[in-house]
Design an enzyme around this catalytic site. Structure first.
Site, PDB file in Angstrom:
ATOM      1  N   CYS A  69      29.797  56.598  57.994  1.00 17.77           N
ATOM      2  CA  CYS A  69      29.467  56.449  56.834  1.00 17.77           C
ATOM      3  C   CYS A  69      29.010  55.637  55.732  1.00 17.77           C
ATOM      4  O   CYS A  69      27.784  55.838  56.567  1.00 17.77           O
ATOM      5  CB  CYS A  69      31.069  56.866  56.793  1.00 17.77           C
ATOM      6  SG  CYS A  69      31.669  57.682  54.933  1.00 17.77           S
ATOM      7  N   LYS A 127      31.937  51.106  64.037  1.00 18.99           N
ATOM      8  CA  LYS A 127      31.628  50.844  62.081  1.00 18.99           C
ATOM      9  C   LYS A 127      31.270  49.602  62.336  1.00 18.99           C
ATOM     10  O   LYS A 127      31.817  48.462  62.192  1.00 18.99           O
ATOM     11  CB  LYS A 127      32.116  50.928  62.110  1.00 18.99           C
ATOM     12  CG  LYS A 127      31.166  51.840  60.522  1.00 18.99           C
ATOM     13  CD  LYS A 127      32.722  52.775  59.370  1.00 18.99           C
ATOM     14  CE  LYS A 127      31.884  52.221  57.704  1.00 18.99           C
ATOM     15  NZ  LYS A 127      33.149  53.557  56.980  1.00 18.99           N
ATOM     16  N   GLU A 139      34.176  61.614  61.361  1.00 18.58           N
ATOM     17  CA  GLU A 139      34.776  60.004  61.493  1.00 18.58           C
ATOM     18  C   GLU A 139      36.526  60.582  61.179  1.00 18.58           C
ATOM     19  O   GLU A 139      36.470  61.054  60.145  1.00 18.58           O
ATOM     20  CB  GLU A 139      34.178  60.117  59.789  1.00 18.58           C
ATOM     21  CG  GLU A 139      34.853  58.155  59.481  1.00 18.58           C
ATOM     22  CD  GLU A 139      34.696  57.415  59.072  1.00 18.58           C
ATOM     23  OE1 GLU A 139      33.819  58.047  57.718  1.00 18.58           O
ATOM     24  OE2 GLU A 139      34.479  56.151  57.933  1.00 18.58           O
TER      25      GLU A 139
END
Lengths: 303, 303
Positions: free
Chosen positions: B159, B122, B49
Site C-alpha cells: 500500500c 511494510k 492488505e
C-alpha cells in the site's frame, strides 16, 4: 501562522516548436514566441531541448559539433534581451560548447533582469537507435540543480532525465517548486504503428508520477514535426504533447501532437504545501534503508 | 546465446475482496478463492492488505491488536495447504504479531510446496485521517525484499509503499521480476466527490510509473466495498481497481471499482529483458550523484 508566504498564481508558457534546418531561423522563432508569450502574461517561459537546431543526434557526425555554442553566446544574448524587456524568466536549452572537445546538453536559466542565473547540464545521457547522444554530450558534472528565480524555485531537467525518479526526487528535496523537462522525443517510423501510443503514454505517465511522488509542478516541453537528420537516417516524428501538470499529477493543459503552439497554464505554488499536507510522502521516506540506490545493481545473493 | 533462460508465460490472480466483520469468514473466503484461482490455472495468487479483517486502522483502538496473529499461525496454516495442494505461490498480507507489543503490517510468501519462503514487513507506514497505521505497526526492519519463487523473483510491497519510487527501484536492482502491492485504499466520504477520481488516477499512475522506470511487472490488489470501522468513524469506500501492468506500464487487466472478483492476467517474464533493451534506463543511472536520496531534505543553501 504560516512561515510560507502566500504566492500569487503565475502563468507559464511552453514554446512547442517545429525546428527549421537553419539555426538562425530557430533562434528568431524562439525569441518572437517568447516575446509573444510574455506579452500574453507568462512570467516563466520554456523552450524545447536543443531548440537551435534539428535533432542532430539522429546520427554520429563530427560536423554537427559546429552547431554548439558557448554560454554566454548568441542565444543567451538574444534571450537575455527578451527576459529583460518583459521582466520574465526564460529556460533556454542549448548545445553547450564548454571547451575544445567538451560539449554538453544544457539548459540556461535567465532571470527577469536578463541575468544568467545558472546552467544545468543533462545528467542522464541516452544512446539508442536514432538518439546517439553519448557521442555528443559529456555527462553533466554540476549535479541536479534548483535555481531561485522570481517565479519560484525551478529545476531544469532534460529529456532522458525524465525516466529517472531519482532526479525528480533530488530536485524536490532541494525544495524545487517546478520541474521543467525540455525534450526532443518522438517516434522512429519503424516504431510508430506498433509502439507509438504506448511510448507517448509511458512518457506522460512517468512525468506525472514525478509530480505525484514529490508534490511539485511538472512542465514538459517537446518539439513537434518530422525531421530528417542532417546526415542519413530514417527520421523521427516528434510527438509534441507538451504539458503542465499539478502536484498531484493532474494535467492542467496539454498541447497537440502535431502543431506548433505556445502552451499556457496558470499555476498556484501554494498548491504544493496543500498537496503535501494531504499526501505526506516526504515525511515517510525510509532514508535509513535506501543505500542500495547508490549501486548499479545488486547481486542475487543479497537476499 | 542468451544467458537468460526463456520462461513460459504464467497466470497470476489477484483476489479483490470485500471484507466481512468476522476474520474467520474472511479467511474462509480467501482460501476458497485462492483454491478457485489455482483451479483456473493461476500459479501466483495475491490477497489484499490485511485481508483477515476490516480495515481497523480507521481508528486508534488498542482492542484491535487482538486481530493480529503470529507467523506461522492460522492464516499461514490454511493458505499453506492451498499452496501445497495446487503447487501455487501465494502472497498473504497479515497483521503480524511479532512479540508482546510489537506488530507489523506484513506479507508472507508461501511457496508451491507449502513452505514459508519469507516475510516482508511494510517499510513506509502512513498516518493520516482514517489511516492511523503508525499507531498499530512498527516500521519494517527487514528492508525491501525480493523472494525467489517457482514463478519468478517476487517483491512484495504494501500500500503506502506504492507512493515511493525508492522502494520499487531497490526491488528492481535486486532483480525483482514482479512487484506486488497488496493494498487497502479508498475514499473518505468527505473526499470522494471532489477528489475521488484524481486520487484513484494518481494511485494507478504512480504504480504504472514504477513498472516503466524499472522494466518490471506490477500487480496491485485492493479490497472493495464500504467499511465502517470497528470503532467510530466516517468509514471508507475502498475503490477496488486491482490491476496488472506490463514492464512498460500498460494495463493488462483491471478489476472494477465495486465488485468482488478474481482478476487474472497472463504475464510473460521474457518481456522484462526485451523492454529494458529498448529503454535501457538501468544502464544510465547516475549513481555517482544520488547521495542526497539518503537525506530527509536539503537546505536551500546547497545551491
Amino acid at each position: 501562522m504560516s512561515s510560507s508566504p502566500q504566492q500569487t498564481p503565475l502563468i507559464v508558457a511552453l514554446i512547442q516548436m517545429r525546428m527549421d534546418d537553419d539555426p538562425q531561423r530557430n533562434l528568431q522563432a524562439a525569441t518572437e514566441r517568447a516575446d509573444e508569450a510574455a506579452k500574453r502574461g507568462a512570467t516563466l517561459i520554456c523552450l524545447p531541448e536543443l531548440f537551435r537546431s534539428r535533432y542532430f543526434c539522429q546520427a554520429e557526425d563530427p560536423l554537427n559539433f559546429e552547431l554548439a555554442e558557448t554560454i554566454p553566446g548568441p542565444s543567451t544574448d538574444a534571450l537575455q534581451r527578451v527576459a529583460q524587456a518583459h521582466r520574465v524568466t526564460i529556460l533556454a536549452p542549448l548545445f553547450e560548447k564548454r571547451s575544445k572537445g567538451i560539449y554538453h546538453n544544457s539548459v540556461v536559466v535567465i532571470g527577469q533582469t536578463g541575468q544568467l542565473i545558472g546552467v544545468y547540464r543533462k545528467m542522464h545521457i541516452p544512446d539508442d537507435p536514432g538518439f546517439y547522444e553519448k557521442f555528443y554530450f559529456a555527462p553533466g558534472d554540476l549535479g541536479f540543480k534548483v535555481f531561485e528565480t522570481a517565479v519560484g524555485r525551478v529545476s531544469p531537467l532534460i529529456c532522458w532525465d525524465q525516466w529517472f525518479p531519482e532526479a525528480a526526487r533530488i530536485a524536490a528535496l532541494r525544495d524545487a517548486d517546478i520541474l521543467v523537462y525540455p525534450t526532443a522525443i518522438g517516434w522512429l517510423p519503424s516504431d510508430k504503428t506498433a509502439e507509438g501510443p504506448k511510448q507517448r503514454d509511458a512518457w506522460k505517465t512517468i512525468q506525472r508520477a514525478h509530480a505525484i511522488a514529490n508534490g511539485v509542478f511538472v512542465l514538459s516541453v517537446n518539439r513537434v514535426g518530422f525531421e530528417q537528420p542532417y546526415s542519413a537516417g530514417p527520421g523521427i516524428e516528434f510527438w509534441g504533447s507538451s504539458f503542465v501538470c499539478d502536484p498531484f499529477g493532474e494535467i492542467i493543459n496539454e498541447a497537440s501532437m502535431e502543431a506548433e503552439e505556445i502552451l499556457f497554464a496558470t499555476i498556484d505554488l501554494n498548491r504544493i504545501e496543500r498537496t503535501r499536507r494531504s499526501w505526506p510522502f516526504l515525511r515517510d521516506r525510509r532514508i535509513d534503508d535506501y543505500q542500495d540506490l547508490l549501486r548499479r545493481y545488486g547481486d542475487k545473493t543479497w537476499n
